[in-house]
Design a protein around this motif. Sequence first.
Motif, PDB file in Angstrom:
ATOM      1  N   GLU A   9     -24.605  14.938  43.483  1.00 56.79           N
ATOM      2  CA  GLU A   9     -25.411  16.111  43.054  1.00 56.79           C
ATOM      3  C   GLU A   9     -24.756  17.289  43.735  1.00 56.79           C
ATOM      4  OE1 GLU A   9     -26.984  12.989  40.603  1.00 56.79           O
ATOM      5  OE2 GLU A   9     -27.065  13.245  42.666  1.00 56.79           O
ATOM      6  N   GLU A  10     -25.109  16.806  45.275  1.00 60.18           N
ATOM      7  CA  GLU A  10     -24.949  17.583  46.271  1.00 60.18           C
ATOM      8  C   GLU A  10     -23.677  17.695  46.603  1.00 60.18           C
ATOM      9  OE1 GLU A  10     -25.836  17.869  51.197  1.00 60.18           O
ATOM     10  OE2 GLU A  10     -27.407  17.088  50.108  1.00 60.18           O
TER      11      GLU A  10
ATOM     12  N   LEU B 205     -21.114  20.091  44.818  1.00 56.04           N
ATOM     13  CA  LEU B 205     -20.920  22.021  44.307  1.00 56.04           C
ATOM     14  C   LEU B 205     -20.122  22.346  45.209  1.00 56.04           C
ATOM     15  CD1 LEU B 205     -24.982  22.892  45.519  1.00 56.04           C
ATOM     16  CD2 LEU B 205     -23.684  22.379  43.098  1.00 56.04           C
TER      17      LEU B 205
ATOM     18  N   GLN C  39     -16.260  23.961  43.539  1.00 60.97           N
ATOM     19  CA  GLN C  39     -15.913  25.108  43.836  1.00 60.97           C
ATOM     20  C   GLN C  39     -14.356  25.597  45.080  1.00 60.97           C
ATOM     21  OE1 GLN C  39     -18.757  28.021  45.869  1.00 60.97           O
ATOM     22  NE2 GLN C  39     -19.624  26.290  46.060  1.00 60.97           N
TER      23      GLN C  39
ATOM     24  N   TYR D  64     -13.585  19.215  50.696  1.00 57.86           N
ATOM     25  CA  TYR D  64     -14.028  18.344  48.855  1.00 57.86           C
ATOM     26  C   TYR D  64     -13.341  17.056  47.998  1.00 57.86           C
ATOM     27  CZ  TYR D  64     -18.960  19.884  50.852  1.00 57.86           C
ATOM     28  OH  TYR D  64     -20.095  20.246  51.646  1.00 57.86           O
TER      29      TYR D  64
ATOM     30  N   LEU E 290     -24.406  22.685  37.129  1.00 61.42           N
ATOM     31  CA  LEU E 290     -22.636  22.193  37.776  1.00 61.42           C
ATOM     32  C   LEU E 290     -22.274  22.827  37.645  1.00 61.42           C
ATOM     33  CD1 LEU E 290     -22.859  18.464  38.856  1.00 61.42           C
ATOM     34  CD2 LEU E 290     -23.204  20.516  40.202  1.00 61.42           C
TER      35      LEU E 290
ATOM     36  N   TYR F  20     -20.344  26.358  38.195  1.00 61.06           N
ATOM     37  CA  TYR F  20     -19.215  26.330  39.279  1.00 61.06           C
ATOM     38  C   TYR F  20     -17.804  26.039  38.087  1.00 61.06           C
ATOM     39  CZ  TYR F  20     -23.786  26.458  42.453  1.00 61.06           C
ATOM     40  OH  TYR F  20     -24.354  26.957  42.824  1.00 61.06           O
TER      41      TYR F  20
ATOM     42  N   LEU G  69     -22.235  33.844  41.054  1.00 58.59           N
ATOM     43  CA  LEU G  69     -21.142  33.120  42.284  1.00 58.59           C
ATOM     44  C   LEU G  69     -19.945  33.670  41.964  1.00 58.59           C
ATOM     45  CD1 LEU G  69     -21.610  30.136  39.703  1.00 58.59           C
ATOM     46  CD2 LEU G  69     -22.426  30.611  41.420  1.00 58.59           C
TER      47      LEU G  69
END
Length: 256
Positions: A70-71, A74, A78, A83, A170, A173, A218
């Motif tokens: 979940e973390e 993000l 993006q 990541y 999510l 995003y 965002l």
Amino acid sequence: ARNVGMQEAKGQYFAFVDGDDYIELDMMERQYELAQKYQADVVCCGYGQQQEPGPLTPPKRREVSVCAWEEFALGLLQGDLYYTSFCNKLYRQELAVKLRNDGDICFTEDRLANCYGLRGVKRIVMDNVPRYHYITRSGSLAQHSLSERQFTALEASRQVIDMMRDEPALLPYCIRQKDIILMTLITRIIKADCFGDRYPALRAEILEDYRAIIRSGLYNRKEKLTAFLLRYMPWAYKIVVKAAAQCCEKAKARET
């Protein structure tokens, strides 16, 4: 090639290095140590984006953290290379089945495959020390031209949206990434003066998200301004893009 590599790999973990990049001599050792210490599914290290081989700049302070999907998602959604990239990571072998690359996707395929492969993963180790040398070639086609292959990034973003519909936190995003890809493709169409037949449909898709773009926190100012111009003054946006492209060409000419 990645799919074949994952299929043939026999070890407990596997990793990727692109052909024109290289890694620090201790990268695999350090990532394996972290994987064992934290019983991790994935270990990420920092990277250096360079035009030519050279030393990497160490961080002011080494930071190692552990997060779950979940973390991690993000940053992944993006588009941060830390990541999204396959090449700065050590993966547990069991993830190979879900990480398979879609052979029809030629751009942003890393993000798509990581979304498929890492959903629900509990232990991802993030180590900010750069150990991967990501070489960007000046003048490469990917940076300065437009091809059919680049439109596959849009299909990848749509697949991510469909995948994330059951994760409402999510989903915004995911939609933002699709909108950024749409804006990028429109801009490149104008610059390259090709694929003009794609422009109306891409612009129409941006306009469908216009209200969300303007209201959402965002999107940055440049993205909101681009959406505004594409809706109300598309002719002005074309002028701005072409003028900016001409300025860049003149600057390059002066440098040479």
